[in-house]
Design a protein around this motif. Structure first.
Motif, PDB file in Angstrom:
ATOM      1  N   ARG A 254      29.092 -78.160  -7.387  1.00 39.16           N
ATOM      2  CA  ARG A 254      28.167 -78.623  -8.428  1.00 39.16           C
ATOM      3  C   ARG A 254      27.539 -77.430  -9.150  1.00 39.16           C
ATOM      4  NH1 ARG A 254      23.772 -80.728  -5.288  1.00 39.16           N
ATOM      5  NH2 ARG A 254      23.475 -78.488  -5.008  1.00 39.16           N
ATOM      6  N   ASP A 255      26.906 -76.528  -8.395  1.00 33.91           N
ATOM      7  CA  ASP A 255      26.200 -75.396  -8.995  1.00 33.91           C
ATOM      8  C   ASP A 255      27.162 -74.405  -9.648  1.00 33.91           C
ATOM      9  OD1 ASP A 255      23.153 -75.296  -7.418  1.00 33.91           O
ATOM     10  OD2 ASP A 255      24.736 -76.546  -6.615  1.00 33.91           O
ATOM     11  N   SER A 256      28.276 -74.126  -8.978  1.00 31.42           N
ATOM     12  CA  SER A 256      29.169 -73.098  -9.508  1.00 31.42           C
ATOM     13  C   SER A 256      29.849 -73.553 -10.801  1.00 31.42           C
ATOM     14  CB  SER A 256      30.223 -72.714  -8.456  1.00 31.42           C
ATOM     15  OG  SER A 256      31.177 -73.722  -8.258  1.00 31.42           O
ATOM     16  N   PHE A 257      30.239 -74.823 -10.887  1.00 34.02           N
ATOM     17  CA  PHE A 257      30.873 -75.293 -12.117  1.00 34.02           C
ATOM     18  C   PHE A 257      29.857 -75.469 -13.240  1.00 34.02           C
ATOM     19  CE2 PHE A 257      34.309 -76.794  -9.184  1.00 34.02           C
ATOM     20  CZ  PHE A 257      35.285 -75.957  -9.694  1.00 34.02           C
ATOM     21  N   ILE A 258      28.620 -75.819 -12.902  1.00 33.00           N
ATOM     22  CA  ILE A 258      27.566 -75.819 -13.922  1.00 33.00           C
ATOM     23  C   ILE A 258      27.411 -74.408 -14.481  1.00 33.00           C
ATOM     24  CG2 ILE A 258      25.062 -75.976 -14.233  1.00 33.00           C
ATOM     25  CD1 ILE A 258      25.081 -78.423 -12.430  1.00 33.00           C
ATOM     26  N   TRP A 539      10.000 -80.469  -9.081  1.00 36.25           N
ATOM     27  CA  TRP A 539      11.181 -79.634  -9.274  1.00 36.25           C
ATOM     28  C   TRP A 539      11.251 -79.209 -10.733  1.00 36.25           C
ATOM     29  CZ3 TRP A 539      16.125 -79.141  -6.313  1.00 36.25           C
ATOM     30  CH2 TRP A 539      15.910 -79.301  -4.933  1.00 36.25           C
ATOM     31  N   VAL A 540      11.659 -77.971 -10.955  1.00 37.68           N
ATOM     32  CA  VAL A 540      11.760 -77.469 -12.318  1.00 37.68           C
ATOM     33  C   VAL A 540      12.819 -78.242 -13.100  1.00 37.68           C
ATOM     34  CG1 VAL A 540      12.351 -75.465 -13.742  1.00 37.68           C
ATOM     35  CG2 VAL A 540      10.919 -75.174 -11.710  1.00 37.68           C
ATOM     36  N   ILE A 541      13.989 -78.478 -12.490  1.00 38.31           N
ATOM     37  CA  ILE A 541      15.042 -79.169 -13.252  1.00 38.31           C
ATOM     38  C   ILE A 541      14.627 -80.594 -13.597  1.00 38.31           C
ATOM     39  CG2 ILE A 541      16.969 -77.769 -12.416  1.00 38.31           C
ATOM     40  CD1 ILE A 541      17.609 -79.948 -10.422  1.00 38.31           C
ATOM     41  N   SER A 542      13.973 -81.288 -12.685  1.00 37.28           N
ATOM     42  CA  SER A 542      13.543 -82.661 -12.966  1.00 37.28           C
ATOM     43  C   SER A 542      12.498 -82.680 -14.069  1.00 37.28           C
ATOM     44  CB  SER A 542      12.979 -83.308 -11.699  1.00 37.28           C
ATOM     45  OG  SER A 542      13.952 -83.381 -10.679  1.00 37.28           O
ATOM     46  N   SER A 543      11.578 -81.720 -14.037  1.00 38.29           N
ATOM     47  CA  SER A 543      10.545 -81.650 -15.073  1.00 38.29           C
ATOM     48  C   SER A 543      11.152 -81.302 -16.430  1.00 38.29           C
ATOM     49  CB  SER A 543       9.492 -80.617 -14.675  1.00 38.29           C
ATOM     50  OG  SER A 543       8.873 -80.972 -13.443  1.00 38.29           O
ATOM     51  N   GLU A 613      13.186 -73.317  -7.508  1.00 41.65           N
ATOM     52  CA  GLU A 613      13.585 -74.682  -7.197  1.00 41.65           C
ATOM     53  C   GLU A 613      12.426 -75.644  -7.424  1.00 41.65           C
ATOM     54  OE1 GLU A 613      15.880 -76.160  -3.376  1.00 41.65           O
ATOM     55  OE2 GLU A 613      13.741 -76.029  -2.950  1.00 41.65           O
ATOM     56  N   GLN A 614      11.275 -75.339  -6.814  1.00 35.90           N
ATOM     57  CA  GLN A 614      10.134 -76.237  -6.855  1.00 35.90           C
ATOM     58  C   GLN A 614       8.897 -75.525  -7.391  1.00 35.90           C
ATOM     59  OE1 GLN A 614       9.369 -78.728  -3.393  1.00 35.90           O
ATOM     60  NE2 GLN A 614      11.457 -78.461  -2.634  1.00 35.90           N
ATOM     61  N   LEU A 615       7.872 -76.346  -7.678  1.00 33.40           N
ATOM     62  CA  LEU A 615       6.546 -75.861  -8.035  1.00 33.40           C
ATOM     63  C   LEU A 615       5.544 -76.490  -7.073  1.00 33.40           C
ATOM     64  CD1 LEU A 615       6.772 -76.305 -11.920  1.00 33.40           C
ATOM     65  CD2 LEU A 615       7.093 -74.174 -10.631  1.00 33.40           C
ATOM     66  N   GLY A 616       4.427 -75.815  -6.857  1.00 30.63           N
ATOM     67  CA  GLY A 616       3.432 -76.326  -5.928  1.00 30.63           C
ATOM     68  C   GLY A 616       2.811 -77.617  -6.412  1.00 30.63           C
ATOM     69  N   ARG A 617       2.630 -78.556  -5.505  1.00 34.41           N
ATOM     70  CA  ARG A 617       2.098 -79.866  -5.883  1.00 34.41           C
ATOM     71  C   ARG A 617       0.618 -79.791  -6.264  1.00 34.41           C
ATOM     72  NH1 ARG A 617       3.841 -83.773  -2.013  1.00 34.41           N
ATOM     73  NH2 ARG A 617       1.881 -84.908  -2.073  1.00 34.41           N
ATOM     74  N   HIS A 627      15.488 -68.110  -7.375  1.00 36.42           N
ATOM     75  CA  HIS A 627      16.580 -67.735  -8.284  1.00 36.42           C
ATOM     76  C   HIS A 627      17.721 -68.746  -8.174  1.00 36.42           C
ATOM     77  CE1 HIS A 627      14.959 -63.640  -9.114  1.00 36.42           C
ATOM     78  NE2 HIS A 627      14.458 -63.787  -7.904  1.00 36.42           N
ATOM     79  N   LEU A 628      17.428 -70.006  -8.381  1.00 32.49           N
ATOM     80  CA  LEU A 628      18.434 -71.054  -8.232  1.00 32.49           C
ATOM     81  C   LEU A 628      19.310 -71.131  -9.485  1.00 32.49           C
ATOM     82  CD1 LEU A 628      19.103 -73.198  -6.039  1.00 32.49           C
ATOM     83  CD2 LEU A 628      17.781 -74.830  -7.399  1.00 32.49           C
ATOM     84  N   VAL A 629      20.625 -71.089  -9.295  1.00 31.70           N
ATOM     85  CA  VAL A 629      21.569 -71.133 -10.416  1.00 31.70           C
ATOM     86  C   VAL A 629      21.346 -72.365 -11.281  1.00 31.70           C
ATOM     87  CG1 VAL A 629      24.002 -71.568 -10.938  1.00 31.70           C
ATOM     88  CG2 VAL A 629      23.371 -69.684  -9.421  1.00 31.70           C
ATOM     89  N   TRP A 630      21.217 -73.503 -10.653  1.00 27.60           N
ATOM     90  CA  TRP A 630      21.058 -74.763 -11.375  1.00 27.60           C
ATOM     91  C   TRP A 630      19.814 -74.716 -12.254  1.00 27.60           C
ATOM     92  CZ3 TRP A 630      21.064 -80.076  -8.365  1.00 27.60           C
ATOM     93  CH2 TRP A 630      21.294 -81.116  -9.257  1.00 27.60           C
TER      94      TRP A 630
END
Length: 650
Positions: A254-258, A539-543, A613-617, A627-630
């Motif tokens: 998933r991550d590598s092909f993205i 999550w950064v990607i969800s936001s 990946e995430q942010l503090g609630r 440093h998440l690729v996604w």
């Protein structure tokens, strides 16, 4: 409006006009304009020369990879610290802490009452904390991974910290990573590009694509991070630059092909050849790995071997490969892999392209017949909304000129129809206003897990899949859903639940909302402990998906019919406090809301955590891996799309 100039300057012109009087005579047109304000803002993009980077030939990394594994054998510290807020201290005299661990995927429902421990002085002035030793759990033969529930009792009252709970009053801190894992130098010998090459390429690309200085930095930092995930042999691991790789030193398809597909997009946008070369190097790595045999593999190691233990090799009909003692075995199939592969190999040039695509179509067809995990790798079911929408988008992409023959095959059309029926079923069978995230769970254990963590099957992945589809594919989904209504209702409910759950959202400016993966998500982004399920954060990607949905909707306004004065469309408009029912004004308001959301998300990024990946609630501080690729790809894509949108101040 923004006028692009060939010299690299941009001129921003702002006009503020009061309403022209209703009855104008021809000679009165000038006095009718009561205010004309012209503001010219010239900003010159930095003139950075294109970096000249020549990639070396792919090389073996087996020895360096073994060194990386050996570096992370530090002992795990089995303890948790629970901090009690100071506002409780004056109310009680004697505390006791009870720790419960729920084995979410155990063969039977397990609840372990671990121990009691008295509160001790805390690490901060005016606070108390409990240090809970978890070694007893392993001796008791517990089944992990675990969800943690803390009960704190005093003077007959009880406060609790349950995973994802909005009523949480306790702060839980888990052990740090094993010694040695934080040393990023162990990753450097595997990386393809050195820090100077990554930095020059990132700065040049950001200057080419982005006009805003603030967003230019976001893109430059994220791209620097992303480029660190490309290894010398063509593998793309899940984390990038300057990151402690363990336990993310695997090539998730998933991550590598993205990441690889995005390199092709950057090549098309910039003409920088190294981006194309990075993608093609990954193509060769994939063809020499286990992925052609098993496109649904959850992950492979950087040498290309699928990491399935002996117990499941027969099930997946995969040849056993040697596995290092420090490698973590995969635990299921993941069927968004073939969809990502299909998209990548369609775009990546190669004389064997059509042959590869034909094989992938067969794999995609096979993957729809058996259960697999969702994109979060947690729920096993026959169908997932994100995976099905991604598969549909990959199939629709075959209608391009170079692959039209494959798209026209009867088998391809039948596969597309089957996937559409699954998407329709997740809408039709839902007892809620929103579609289901999963359909046909694989086992009673999965049903118990759903009841504990995801009872309404609501997931931000629905919005994430939608915004990452192409226009024609989105149109198919809208037709399957009978309009935008289920998406509106899912958006509203996600907002409501995350405002309720995350304290940081209770004071969000301009109606922005930080989203997690799904409400009550227990995953804490802490992979260095077996107790990874306590409290998840945004999550950064969800936001970012939330922001991109608003922009996608604004672009669809003139092609998709909406009735804004009733039903879910009215609820959605009122939810965003958009008063007008005029299409142009709604579109403008949506773009402002989208830019507000993007600015809010990126405000939490730092140089040390450019793609977290995430942010503090509570605070929004970066969490999980930094440093998440996604995350990096989503950030750069969104920044490019949003760069020329006006800010609310403009």
């Amino acid at each position: 409006m923004v006028v692009e100039l060939p010299t690299g300057y941009s001129i921003l012109v702002m006009l503020s006009l009061q309403t022209i009087r209703n009855k104008l005579r021809p000679y009165e047109y000038l006095p009718s304009i009561s205010l004309l304000l012209l503001v010219v803002s010239c900003s010159k993009a930095p003139q950075i020369p294109e970096p000249q980077i020549s990639l070396p030939k792919p090389s073996d990394i087996a020895k360096e990879y073994e060194n990386l594994l050996e570096s992370c054998q530090g002992e795990r510290r089995n303890w948790i610290q629970v901090e009690v807020p100071s506002d409780l201290l004056g109310k009680v005299s004697d505390f006791k802490v009870h720790a419960y661990f729920h084995a979410l995927e155990a063969p039977k429902n397990v609840r372990l009452v671990l121990l009691q421990d008295r509160i001790r002085p805390g690490s901060k002035p005016g606070e108390l904390s409990a240090l809970v030793d978890l070694s007893e759990l392993e001796r008791s033969g517990g089944y992990g991974p675990y969800a943690l529930e803390m009960l704190l009792s005093a003077d007959g009252d009880t406060w609790y910290s349950s995973w994802g709970s909005s009523g949480n009053m306790l702060s839980i801190r888990l052990p740090e990573r094993p010694s040695g894992c934080e040393d990023a130098t162990h990753l450097e010998p595997l990386q393809l590009l050195d820090p100077q090459q990554r930095s020059s390429l990132a700065e040049y690309t950001a200057a080419r694509l982005i006009t805003s200085p603030q967003n230019r930095k976001v893109v430059s930092n994220a791209l620097y991070s992303l480029l660190g995930a490309f290894l010398r042999n063509g593998a793309i691991i899940a984390v990038g630059a300057d990151a402690a790789a363990h336990p993310y030193h695997y090539n998730w398809p998933r991550d590598s092909f993205i990441g690889a597909t995005f390199m092709l997009e950057l090549f098309n946008k910039t003409g920088v050849g190294v981006f194309r070369d990075l993608a093609l190097r990954h193509r060769e790595f994939v063809l020499g790995s286990d992925l052609p045999q098993l496109p649904s593999a959850q992950r492979v190691n950087p040498l290309g071997y699928a990491l399935y233990p002996d117990a499941v090799l027969a099930q997946y009909q995969l040849m056993p490969w040697p596995q290092h003692p420090q490698e973590h075995a995969a635990w299921s199939l993941q069927h968004d892999g073939p969809a990502h592969m299909l998209k990548f190999f369609r775009l990546a040039p190669g004389s064997d392209r059509n042959e590869l695509l034909s094989d992938l179509l067969k794999s995609l067809d096979s993957s729809t017949q058996r259960p697999g995990r969702d994109l979060w790798e947690e729920i096993e079911a026959k169908s997932h909304i994100y995976t099905s929408m991604l598969q549909l988008d990959a199939l629709m992409g075959l209608s391009a000129d170079s692959t039209q023959e494959l798209a026209a095959l009867d088998d391809t059309q039948a596969l597309k129809d089957n996937i559409l029926r699954a998407i329709q079923a997740m809408r039709r069978k839902s007892p809620y206003r929103h579609p289901l995230s999963h359909l046909d769970l694989s086992s009673p254990a999965m049903e118990r897990k759903i009841r504990r963590t995801k009872s309404t099957l609501l997931d931000s992945a629905l919005i994430g899949a939608f915004v990452n589809m192409h226009g024609q594919s989105r149109a198919e989904v809208i037709e399957a859903f009978h309009g935008y209504q289920p998406l509106f209702d899912a958006f509203i409910e996600l907002d409501r639940r995350f405002i309720e759950e995350y304290p940081i959202n209770k004071s969000s400016p301009e109606a922005t909302v930080l989203w997690g993966r799904y409400p009550n998500d227990p995953y804490n982004g802490h992979p260095y402990s077996p107790f990874i399920f306590t409290q998840g954060g945004p999550w950064v990607i969800s936001s970012l998906w939330r922001a991109r949905f608003l922009l996608t909707l604004a672009e669809d306004l003139k092609t998709v019919p909406f009735t804004w004065d009733r039903g879910s469309a009215k609820r959605f408009r009122e939810h965003l406090q958009i008063e007008s029912e005029e299409i142009d004004e709604i579109g403008a308001a949506l773009r402002l809301h989208a830019k507000d959301q993007f600015n809010r998300v990126t405000s939490f990024l730092t140089d040390a955590a450019p793609a977290p990946e995430q942010l503090g609630r509570r605070t929004g501080a970066p969490g999980g891996v930094n440093h998440l690729v996604w995350t990096a790809v989503e950030l750069i894509q969104t920044a490019i799309d949003f760069d020329k949108l006006p800010d609310r101040s403009e």
